[in-house]
Design an enzyme around this catalytic site. Structure first.
Site, PDB file in Angstrom:
ATOM      1  N   CYS A   2       0.866  -1.173   0.000  1.00  0.00           N
ATOM      2  CA  CYS A   2       0.000   0.000   0.000  1.00  0.00           C
ATOM      3  C   CYS A   2       0.910   1.233   0.000  1.00  0.00           C
ATOM      4  CB  CYS A   2      -0.926   0.117   1.196  1.00  0.00           C
ATOM      5  SG  CYS A   2      -2.122  -1.202   1.327  1.00  0.00           S
ATOM      6  N   ARG A  27       3.738  -0.201  -5.063  1.00  0.00           N
ATOM      7  CA  ARG A  27       3.439  -0.744  -3.729  1.00  0.00           C
ATOM      8  C   ARG A  27       2.113  -1.491  -3.674  1.00  0.00           C
ATOM      9  NH1 ARG A  27       6.822   1.485  -0.031  1.00  0.00           N
ATOM     10  NH2 ARG A  27       5.495   0.748   1.634  1.00  0.00           N
ATOM     11  N   TRP A  81      -2.842  -2.541  -1.592  1.00  0.00           N
ATOM     12  CA  TRP A  81      -2.550  -3.966  -1.765  1.00  0.00           C
ATOM     13  C   TRP A  81      -3.342  -4.632  -0.657  1.00  0.00           C
ATOM     14  CZ3 TRP A  81      -0.466  -7.988   1.120  1.00  0.00           C
ATOM     15  CH2 TRP A  81      -0.132  -9.140   0.387  1.00  0.00           C
ATOM     16  N   ASN A 107      -1.260   2.092   5.689  1.00  0.00           N
ATOM     17  CA  ASN A 107      -0.444   1.015   5.133  1.00  0.00           C
ATOM     18  C   ASN A 107      -0.068   0.119   6.299  1.00  0.00           C
ATOM     19  OD1 ASN A 107       1.574  -0.574   3.956  1.00  0.00           O
ATOM     20  ND2 ASN A 107       3.114   1.033   4.137  1.00  0.00           N
ATOM     21  N   GLY A 108      -0.342  -1.177   6.188  1.00  0.00           N
ATOM     22  CA  GLY A 108       0.008  -2.089   7.276  1.00  0.00           C
ATOM     23  C   GLY A 108      -1.199  -2.883   7.726  1.00  0.00           C
ATOM     24  N   GLU A 498      16.007 -18.446  -9.762  1.00  0.00           N
ATOM     25  CA  GLU A 498      15.581 -17.100 -10.143  1.00  0.00           C
ATOM     26  C   GLU A 498      14.767 -17.143 -11.446  1.00  0.00           C
ATOM     27  OE1 GLU A 498      15.316 -14.427  -8.680  1.00  0.00           O
ATOM     28  OE2 GLU A 498      15.356 -12.813 -10.135  1.00  0.00           O
ATOM     29  N   LYS A 502      10.947 -15.795 -11.796  1.00  0.00           N
ATOM     30  CA  LYS A 502      10.514 -14.796 -12.784  1.00  0.00           C
ATOM     31  C   LYS A 502       9.304 -15.297 -13.566  1.00  0.00           C
ATOM     32  CE  LYS A 502      12.526 -12.624 -11.217  1.00  0.00           C
ATOM     33  NZ  LYS A 502      12.842 -11.469 -10.415  1.00  0.00           N
ATOM     34  N   GLU A 505       6.086 -15.503 -11.511  1.00  0.00           N
ATOM     35  CA  GLU A 505       5.638 -14.194 -11.064  1.00  0.00           C
ATOM     36  C   GLU A 505       4.881 -13.423 -12.145  1.00  0.00           C
ATOM     37  OE1 GLU A 505       9.041 -11.970  -9.793  1.00  0.00           O
ATOM     38  OE2 GLU A 505       7.862 -10.340  -8.962  1.00  0.00           O
ATOM     39  N   HIS A 521      15.991 -37.252  -7.790  1.00  0.00           N
ATOM     40  CA  HIS A 521      15.527 -37.517  -6.420  1.00  0.00           C
ATOM     41  C   HIS A 521      14.046 -37.180  -6.264  1.00  0.00           C
ATOM     42  CE1 HIS A 521      19.562 -38.460  -5.186  1.00  0.00           C
ATOM     43  NE2 HIS A 521      19.984 -37.336  -5.756  1.00  0.00           N
ATOM     44  N   LYS A 626       5.676  -4.453  -5.121  1.00  0.00           N
ATOM     45  CA  LYS A 626       7.134  -4.461  -5.198  1.00  0.00           C
ATOM     46  C   LYS A 626       7.782  -4.394  -3.818  1.00  0.00           C
ATOM     47  CE  LYS A 626      10.891  -2.973  -8.009  1.00  0.00           C
ATOM     48  NZ  LYS A 626      11.144  -4.324  -8.507  1.00  0.00           N
TER      49      LYS A 626
HETATM   50  O1  M6R Z   1      12.907  -5.124  -1.939  1.00  0.00           O
HETATM   51  P1  M6R Z   1      13.396  -6.523  -1.676  1.00  0.00           P
HETATM   52  O2  M6R Z   1      14.569  -6.882  -2.494  1.00  0.00           O
HETATM   53  O3  M6R Z   1      13.651  -6.764  -0.221  1.00  0.00           O
HETATM   54  O4  M6R Z   1      12.201  -7.458  -2.122  1.00  0.00           O
HETATM   55  C1  M6R Z   1      12.250  -8.843  -1.907  1.00  0.00           C
HETATM   56  C2  M6R Z   1      11.219  -9.571  -2.726  1.00  0.00           C
HETATM   57  O5  M6R Z   1       9.937  -9.175  -2.375  1.00  0.00           O
HETATM   58  C3  M6R Z   1      11.412  -9.343  -4.237  1.00  0.00           C
HETATM   59  O6  M6R Z   1      12.699  -9.675  -4.641  1.00  0.00           O
HETATM   60  C4  M6R Z   1      10.410 -10.182  -5.044  1.00  0.00           C
HETATM   61  O7  M6R Z   1      10.702 -11.532  -4.904  1.00  0.00           O
HETATM   62  C5  M6R Z   1      10.457  -9.747  -6.512  1.00  0.00           C
HETATM   63  N1  M6R Z   1       9.165  -9.260  -6.915  1.00  0.00           N
HETATM   64  C6  M6R Z   1      10.845 -10.809  -7.442  1.00  0.00           C
HETATM   65  O8  M6R Z   1      10.878 -10.368  -8.760  1.00  0.00           O
END
Ligand code: M6R
Length: 631
Positions: A2, A27, A81, A107-108, A498, A502, A505, A521, A626
């Site tokens: 948020c 956010r 959010w 926010n929170g 990673e 990606k 996500e 395994h 984010k």
């Molecule tokens: O701001 P941060 O690097 O602490 O954020 C951590 C994760 O929330 C962030 O890397 C998230 O996994 C990304 N959206 C991945 O693309």
């Protein structure tokens, strides 16, 4: 998560709020809303809409954007959010008290909102939304009514402070009160909030980027601080009632231009920025292969802790955690110091063994991720020194840690982290080389070779990015897969994790990252012709092992795709290699230990082009934000 904004000053308030919210869309983007008082209005004008900020903009009457005199205007805004209650118009913030006196954005999470809601319902308050936030608006109105019953004039800051003693949780709020139309109130506890200070105007926001086009100074609130903002200045105190002198800092960065620069999405633009990001992260730190790595001032207090540490503990979440895993492979190999990597959200809720010999390295793009921030605080309590690698030098983590290394990726708008990952990895490499030099764990020749490899990397990456046709073709061919496996080994194993992150996500395709050695395994049982297996192969100690793992997958009829680092064109690959892979993407040859800085990029592009092919909202994937400031 948020984003909140607030404005007090003589500008037309709505455009200021909307511009501020635009900077905060990273956010959250479930719904948006604003409330404001202007032109001696007796009641708050409130506009709220589910969906993105553009949905809110579409319902605003044109006259709210017109200049409207030189009186003081007050307004608040929110981008959501959702935590409590679906992302509907009704649940969107701002929330108003029953009398319409108070409007607030939050926010929170208010953890004991159920209890408070019950008490207020028993007093006759009727709730309009399912949010935890609405109870704060009613609680404050109820507290104000009680205070006014006892005295004709009240100090509303004090009223808020007392009311908040009943609330538990993590929160940042901005509060406007129509009975005090020349004031704004803010409270912070475990969620970010800054007060921007201009010339007879103030702008409040969750992130300083949102105030940078209006003001040039800023007060960073700390946890458990509360403030009243008025033309007379900022009255700051703790939630315990201790008056404080606000510390005003000059904003380091000017107004930011958020521009896709002709790319279809921010994510693609950010992928293409990576060669420059690498140069920027290396700049001044690695002048050439003959110079020692420069990361800290010799007088920096972290120097001693770094050089005497017996182990490193890297913590982070999501992509930052994956960067930490690459760092572990590299730092252990070159600096011969044990490195442990842990997800911050797990670390903070167990009883870790830490001491003054442990250096905790926290990685976070935003510098605000709740789990990582709390993990840093826990480490500090246990006597460990902390070093933060972040893209935001003005973040809470950067302010609270013992030392900071800026990763210098530049503003990353797309929720999907790309260039910040590469920047984190390159800074971890610099840290590894720095330790190796100081601890003399590598021969001068080996050091020089790695350093010259790093210096050459931006050019190799430019070459890789100059032709993405084969990756685009892959995306179309496999875009309808239901599951995708990513495999790699050694220092590229985290790259497989990673790559899978990606793809999940932004395309919502189920993907998993595995070490090639782990296939047999368990996961190999899933394999058949419907599952593409994206495998990363770089010449080095595990190349042949990876090739065998790919063969094992192919023998189960999986469609194996090779991302192969090589100087040779695909047609000159050996027959053995060609018969294993259904498709091959060749990337520039690279030293294996440094290769994640190249091999990650085709996987970012696979995810991007698959999501784009499927018509997904690449920059703002569903359910995500984010900056994850709730746990
Ligand atoms: O701001 P941060 O690097 O602490 O954020 C951590 C994760 O929330 C962030 O890397 C998230 O996994 C990304 N959206 C991945 O693309």
């Amino acid at each position: 998560m948020c984003g909140i904004v607030g404005y007090l000053g003589k500008r037309t308030v709505v455009p200021v709020l909307i511009d501020g919210l635009r900077y905060l869309e990273y956010r959250g983007y479930d719904s948006a809303g604003i409330a404001f008082l202007q032109n001696d209005q007796q009641a708050f004008a409130v506009y709220k809409k589910s969906g993105k900020l553009s949905n809110l903009e579409a319902i605003l009457p044109p006259n709210v954007f017109e200049p409207n005199g030189h009186q003081l205007h007050v307004g608040i805004g929110h981008i959501r959010w959702a935590t409590h209650g679906a992302p509907t118009d009704l649940n969107a913030h701002p929330h108003l008290g029953a009398q319409g006196d108070i409007a607030l954005v939050h926010n929170g999470i208010i953890e004991n909102y159920g209890e408070i809601r019950q008490q207020l319902t028993a007093q006759g308050y009727v709730f309009q939304s399912q949010t935890d936030t609405e109870c704060v608006a009613h609680l404050l109105e109820s507290a104000m009514a009680q205070a006014l019953g006892a005295a004709p004039e009240i100090d509303f800051l004090e009223t808020i402070r007392r009311a908040f003693s009943q609330l538990r949780g993590a929160y940042a709020l901005t509060i406007a009160n129509r009975k005090f139309p020349d004031r704004l109130y803010v409270v912070r506890n475990h969620a970010p909030l800054v007060i921007g200070v201009g010339d007879q105007e103030y702008m409040v926001a969750s992130d300083s980027v949102a105030v940078s086009s209006v003001v040039d100074r800023v007060v960073y609130l700390k946890d458990r601080e509360i403030a009243e903002i008025s033309p007379q200045g900022i009255r700051l105190m703790t939630l315990d009632g201790v008056l404080l002198e606000p510390r005003v800092d000059v904003l380091q960065s000017g107004p930011l231009l958020i521009d896709k620069k002709g790319f279809k999405h921010f994510m693609l633009k950010e992928i293409y920025e990576q060669p420059d990001v690498l140069r920027n992260s290396l700049s001044g730190r690695l002048l050439s292969a003959d110079h020692p790595v420069q990361l800290f001032d010799e007088s920096d207090s972290v120097m001693e802790r770094l050089l005497t540490a017996k182990r490193l503990l890297i913590i982070g979440c999501g992509t930052s955690y994956n960067a930490g895993l690459v760092g572990k492979y590299f730092i252990e190999e070159v600096a011969r110091i044990p490195v442990q990597v842990e997800a911050a959200g797990e670390f903070r809720y167990r009883k870790p063994v830490l001491d003054a010999d442990t250096l905790v390295v926290a990685i976070s793009q935003s510098g605000e991720t709740a789990d990582t921030l709390e993990a840093i605080r826990l480490a500090q309590l246990q006597g460990a020194a902390t070093l933060v690698l972040t893209n935001r030098e003005d973040s809470t983590m950067a302010r609270e840690t013992d030392a900071v290394l800026s990763v210098r990726a530049g503003v990353e708008v797309s929720v999907c982290a790309t260039k910040s990952f590469l920047a984190q990895v390159v800074v971890l490499y610099l840290l590894g080389l720095f330790l190796a030099e100081r601890r003399q764990t590598l021969s001068p020749e080996a050091l020089t070779e790695l350093k010259s490899g790093l210096v050459r990397l931006p050019i190799a990456l430019e070459a890789l990015l100059s032709d993405t046709e084969p990756i685009q073709a892959l995306a179309k061919k496999y875009g309808h897969a239901r599951d995708v496996l990513f495999i790699a080994r050694g220092v590229n194993y985290p790259v497989a994790l990673e790559g899978a992150l990606k793809l999940k996500e932004i395309s919502y395709i189920h993907a998993e990252g595995y070490s090639g050695s782990e296939l047999k395994h368990g996961p190999i049982a899933m394999l058949d012709e419907s599952i593409p297996v994206v495998s990363v192969l770089v010449p080095g100690p595990v190349f042949d092992k990876m090739l065998s793992n790919c063969q094992e997958a192919k023998a189960r009829e999986a469609r194996v795709i090779g991302i192969i680092a090589s100087n040779a064109p695909p047609e000159s690959l050996s027959e053995e290699i060609r018969q294993v892979f259904e498709d091959v993407v060749i990337i520039p040859a690279v030293e294996e230990l440094l290769s994640p800085l190249l091999t990650t990029v085709p996987l970012q592009l696979v995810a991007y082009y698959m999501a784009e092919y499927l018509g997904k909202d690449v920059d703002q994937p569903r359910n995500l934000a984010k900056s994850v400031t709730v746990e």
